[in-house]
Design an enzyme around this catalytic site. Structure first.
Site, mmCIF file in Angstrom:
data_model
loop_
_atom_site.group_PDB
_atom_site.id
_atom_site.type_symbol
_atom_site.label_atom_id
_atom_site.label_comp_id
_atom_site.label_asym_id
_atom_site.label_seq_id
_atom_site.Cartn_x
_atom_site.Cartn_y
_atom_site.Cartn_z
ATOM 1 N N ASP A 279 -26.425 12.000 22.230
ATOM 2 C CA ASP A 279 -25.924 10.844 22.808
ATOM 3 C C ASP A 279 -25.399 10.452 24.636
ATOM 4 O O ASP A 279 -24.423 12.285 24.486
ATOM 5 C CB ASP A 279 -25.319 9.873 21.914
ATOM 6 C CG ASP A 279 -23.495 10.417 21.510
ATOM 7 O OD1 ASP A 279 -22.747 11.860 22.015
ATOM 8 O OD2 ASP A 279 -23.148 10.301 20.689
ATOM 9 N N LEU A 280 -24.769 9.724 24.909
ATOM 10 C CA LEU A 280 -24.106 9.514 25.857
ATOM 11 C C LEU A 280 -23.055 9.419 26.104
ATOM 12 O O LEU A 280 -22.438 8.271 25.360
ATOM 13 C CB LEU A 280 -24.880 8.708 26.785
ATOM 14 C CG LEU A 280 -26.857 8.527 26.947
ATOM 15 C CD1 LEU A 280 -26.726 7.068 28.114
ATOM 16 C CD2 LEU A 280 -26.999 9.781 27.741
ATOM 17 N N ASP A 322 -26.890 5.027 22.066
ATOM 18 C CA ASP A 322 -27.271 5.909 23.206
ATOM 19 C C ASP A 322 -27.751 6.915 22.572
ATOM 20 O O ASP A 322 -27.729 8.082 23.033
ATOM 21 C CB ASP A 322 -26.187 5.803 24.128
ATOM 22 C CG ASP A 322 -25.554 6.282 23.158
ATOM 23 O OD1 ASP A 322 -25.195 5.691 21.363
ATOM 24 O OD2 ASP A 322 -24.038 6.856 23.386
#
Length: 403
Positions: A279-280, A322
């Site tokens: 994930d970001l 994300d």
């Protein structure tokens, strides 16, 4: 009518052609025979009128001199024609002067009084009366009676010939129909077979082949156009069902199906498969501060960088928000390390979005399976590795190792 509906198209075509041909030939043959009968009767009446006139002219002197033998001989010459049954000669008073008949026709007799000159048809006979004149004065009458057997015989032969022509025409029509029917029902059968194959295989890329530029050809064009629209709609539905509309990456649904297949393939082949969860970092902060539009642009840019950094043996997915995953076949710890490092490297370059420069990084969790995991266990392993990477700091990756 119900039985006709159940027949095959080629059988219906043959029946229709033969039926219409039969009706047309029978009607035309009946018309020709009826016309010919009328014409033949007219010809027969004219022939007998000529004969009666000749006898009348030859018998004028014999009747005026009451010469019965000569008058009888004149009438007897008529019996040369087989159809004439009796001939009579009347004097000026209307009495029978003399008569001749065939020996086997005793049932015929001369009428008591002659009729006016002319032809008179009854059901099976023709009577012709001809006046006998001398110096312009009528001195008697000749009657010639003939049956219509010759006429009926000719008509019967004509009917037999017509029936022969009808039978021959039907045979020719049948043979021609057998050869031509394929051009008519062949495209219809081919269209039905194409529809059946499409239904059996659920494959809308199949097309029916157009053979003729007629109404059936137009129907095939319309059918193929409909298949093209269905195929297009199906592709669109598939895209909506299996691909994320924002990033164009495969979505969670496709990920679930591919993960099951990858585990089964690893179990059968003995090759390992790798699963990456990423994930970001700080995406929620960027999304909240700069807005969802910037957040969407960031996700799209991240998806492009992710796809460009993974090998051909790997596939990227967006699960939502994300969260992204990568499935890699034929995986080893070394190859998965290389993939993770390339992802981190591609995310390390700043992004220019809507005139703003943004830094992007990600946390990566990696799990490797030989196929003996199930979907739940392998995902849990990758998720645990992801949280370990987050705990270790931004822009980092960790492998899941069982204790």
């Amino acid at each position: 009518m119900l039985k006709f509906r159940k027949l095959k198209i080629k059988t219906k075509l043959i029946l229709v052609v033969l039926l219409t041909s039969s009706i047309g030939l029978v009607l035309s043959g009946a018309g020709v025979i009826a016309y010919d009968r009328v014409k033949q009767k007219s010809i027969l009446a004219e022939e007998l009128s000529i004969l009666a006139r000749v006898i009348a002219e030859r018998s004028a002197a014999a009747l005026s001199f009451r010469d019965k033998p000569r008058a009888h001989d004149n009438l007897a010459s008529l019996l040369v024609r087989n159809s004439i049954q009796i001939a009579c000669m009347y004097d000026s008073a209307g009495a029978v002067f003399t008569e001749v008949r065939r020996s086997d026709q005793s049932r015929f007799s001369c009428p008591e009084k002659p009729q006016d000159s002319g032809e008179y048809f009854s059901e099976n006979f023709l009577e012709v009366y001809q006046s006998i004149r001398l110096n312009g004065v009528q001195i008697g009458t000749v009657l010639v009676l003939t049956d219509l057997k010759d006429l009926d015989y000719r008509l019967r032969r004509q009917m037999l010939a017509s029936l022969g022509v009808l039978a021959l025409s039907l045979i020719v029509a049948f043979l021609m129909t057998r050869r031509l029917q394929k051009a008519i029902y062949g495209p219809i059968v081919q269209l039905g077979n194409a529809a059946k194959k499409i239904t059996e295989h659920n494959n809308f890329s199949i097309r029916a082949h157009k053979l003729n530029d007629d109404e059936i050809g137009d129907a095939i064009d319309a059918f193929n156009a409909m298949l093209g629209k269905i195929e297009q709609d199906k592709e669109e539905l598939t895209r909506l069902a299996y691909y994320d509309p924002l990033t164009r990456l495969a979505n969670r649904r496709m990920f679930s199906e591919r993960l099951v297949f990858a585990l089964e393939n690893a179990r059968r082949s003995g090759e390992q498969m790798g699963l990456i969860f990423l994930d970001l970092d700080k995406f929620k902060v960027i999304n909240d501060e700069l807005g969802h539009d910037i957040g969407d642009l960031l996700l799209k840019a991240a998806a492009k960088r992710l796809e460009s950094s993974i090998p051909e043996t790997a596939t990227a997915f967006r699960l939502g928000g994300d969260e992204f995953t990568v499935l890699q076949v034929g995986a080893t710890e070394k190859s998965m390390t290389e993939t993770a490092e390339k992802i981190l490297q591609s995310f390390g370059e700043p992004l220019i979005l809507a005139g703003k420069q943004l830094s992007i990084s990600s946390s990566i969790g990696i799990a490797i399976s030989d196929g003996h995991d199930n979907v739940s266990s392998i995902m849990k392993s990758a998720d645990v590795a992801l949280y370990r990477a987050k705990d270790a700091g931004r822009s980092n990756y960790k492998f899941f190792h069982r204790a």
